[in-house]
Design an enzyme around this catalytic site. Structure first.
Site, mmCIF file in Angstrom:
data_model
loop_
_atom_site.group_PDB
_atom_site.id
_atom_site.type_symbol
_atom_site.label_atom_id
_atom_site.label_comp_id
_atom_site.label_asym_id
_atom_site.label_seq_id
_atom_site.Cartn_x
_atom_site.Cartn_y
_atom_site.Cartn_z
ATOM 1 N N CYS A 133 -2.493 76.965 59.367
ATOM 2 C CA CYS A 133 -2.265 75.616 58.851
ATOM 3 C C CYS A 133 -3.015 74.583 59.662
ATOM 4 O O CYS A 133 -3.278 73.491 59.211
ATOM 5 C CB CYS A 133 -0.783 75.292 58.884
ATOM 6 S SG CYS A 133 0.191 76.725 58.582
ATOM 7 N N HIS A 174 6.261 83.924 50.735
ATOM 8 C CA HIS A 174 4.976 84.578 51.033
ATOM 9 C C HIS A 174 4.888 85.119 52.457
ATOM 10 O O HIS A 174 3.907 85.769 52.820
ATOM 11 C CB HIS A 174 3.794 83.668 50.702
ATOM 12 C CG HIS A 174 3.530 82.548 51.664
ATOM 13 N ND1 HIS A 174 2.607 82.652 52.667
ATOM 14 C CD2 HIS A 174 4.034 81.305 51.757
ATOM 15 C CE1 HIS A 174 2.541 81.503 53.339
ATOM 16 N NE2 HIS A 174 3.414 80.667 52.808
ATOM 17 N N SER A 212 10.382 80.853 53.076
ATOM 18 C CA SER A 212 9.281 80.901 52.121
ATOM 19 C C SER A 212 8.926 82.348 51.808
ATOM 20 O O SER A 212 8.767 83.165 52.712
ATOM 21 C CB SER A 212 8.087 80.189 52.776
ATOM 22 O OG SER A 212 7.018 80.089 51.889
#
Ligand code: PMP
Length: 393
Positions: A333, A204, A202
């Protein structure tokens, strides 16, 4: 304010933003359109795909663009488990995975799959959090369709022995997926050398934009077949339909180029800053304990990661006490649930020590002055909380 939470996300590098910029308003075409605008976008995607593939040792058609690692992980697990002709209903993983692995696995378990969670080496050992290869070898059965193991852990920075795991899986003919979200851009990646069949990452996490990621899907020896999860226009070899995020894709490629270019020097710089942070805290404060593997072996731990517990102090309280310092207790998360970190608990830490933990994530834009500031802020906050919490004389 000091940002020391680079495992949660990273700022976009201005060089990445500059590369993306033209693709918002000028070269905005749909990469699937058959006109100039579309061709221009398609050319940028082709170039970015080739660059990303080359940087991880893959070929361009093995890269499937997604919205991020959560989607890549879901596509890998569901994609393998939902194939109609497969050799069985057994998957192997480990309890310290990210939720975007554990939750799709739990769903497969409700649909008739059996999931084996391998044990990890306990807190206090040099390799805390690593699996034992013998345990993996013993867990593989004739019905095993997939081994999914995170490369580098987002909470404690632990790096699994990827090449050995890949070799074992290949030898036994089992597909190997790895959530490499915290590894890509920070560790050298060569999917051929690692014998990995599916790899999630990913942008980011390596100074690229949010909302863009990829899944590497091996096309040869073996050719991995996945059940698609998003159907529609047939983009990405029919594996992931949807109009391509052209600025995101261009940004991800530029971000990965920069990360790989600077990888060696940056790892050394971050490890030195991280070690200084830990040693200063240990020196000034009693009751500071390292969580996860040792700091002195770059093969075991991500350079920018530090996770430690502060005896008798809640991580949440510590964060509230130093609002100008951005760190994390648990992972971003899971910060909505108040249960202690499932990762630290899996290492055998009790709930109190797990709740007393903080994760520091150092990154590209952190300076030595940032670290000095954070050292002082943490020392002051821990002392204050311990005085408040002490029983009256
Ligand atoms: N896996 C790991 C190890 C992660 O650290 C993260 C991000 N916290 C994800 C998956 C999810 O990534 P994304 O935000 O791109 O969906």
């Amino acid at each position: 304010n000091v940002y020391l939470d680079n495992q949660a996300t990273t700022p976009v590098d201005p060089r990445v933003r500059d590369a993306m910029w033209p693709f918002f308003c000028e070269r905005f075409g749909n990469a699937g359109s058959r006109h100039r605008f579309g061709e221009q976008a398609q050319a940028a995607v082709t170039q970015a795909r080739a660059a990303i593939a080359q940087l991880i040792g893959a070929s361009p058609r093995e890269i499937v663009f997604t919205s991020g690692a959560t989607e890549s992980n879901n596509l890998a697990i569901r994609g393998v488990c939902e194939r109609p002709r497969r050799r069985g209903n057994h998957v192997i993983s480990v309890a310290t995975e990210h939720k975007s692995i554990l939750d799709p696995l739990a769903k497969q378990a409700r649909h008739g799959f059996e999931v084996t969670y391998l044990p990890v080496q306990p807190a206090g050992s040099r390799q805390a959090g690593r699996i034992e290869l013998d345990d993996l070898a013993a867990a593989i059965r004739d019905e095993t369709v997939l081994v999914t193991l995170m490369w580098a852990n987002n909470e404690m920075g632990l790096v699994q022995p990827m090449a050995e795991i890949g070799h074992l899986c290949r030898e036994r003919g089992v597909l190997f997926h790895s959530d490499a979200t915290q590894a890509v851009g920070k560790l050298p990646v060569d999917v051929g050398e690692l014998n990995v069949d599916l790899l999630s990452f990913s942008a980011h996490k390596f100074y690229g934009p949010k909302g863009i990621g990829a899944l590497y899907v091996r096309r040869q020896t073996p050719r991995v077949r996945l059940e698609s999860q998003l159907d529609g226009g047939g983009q990405e070899g029919r594996l992931r339909s949807g109009t391509l995020n052209v600025p995101g894709i261009v940004g991800m490629a530029r971000a990965l180029e920069l990360a790989v270019e600077e990888l060696a020097s940056e790892s050394q710089r971050l490890a030195a800053l991280r070690n200084r942070l830990f040693h200063a805290l240990v020196q000034e404060l009693p009751g500071v304990e390292l969580n996860g593997p040792v700091l002195d072996d770059p093969a075991l731990r991500l350079a920018g990661n530090l996770n430690c517990s502060f005896g008798d102090v809640e991580g949440e309280a510590l964060m509230l006490c130093m609002p100008e310092v951005a760190v994390s207790s648990g992972s971003a998360c899971s910060s909505f649930d108040l249960a202690p970190s499932h990762v630290l608990t899996a290492l055998g830490l009790g709930p109190d020590r797990a709740r007393a933990s903080l994760r520091f994530g150092l990154g590209r834009f952190n300076t030595s002055e940032d670290v000095d500031y954070v050292i002082q802020a943490v020392i002051a906050a821990v002392r204050r909380l311990r005085t408040l919490g002490a029983p009256p004389p």
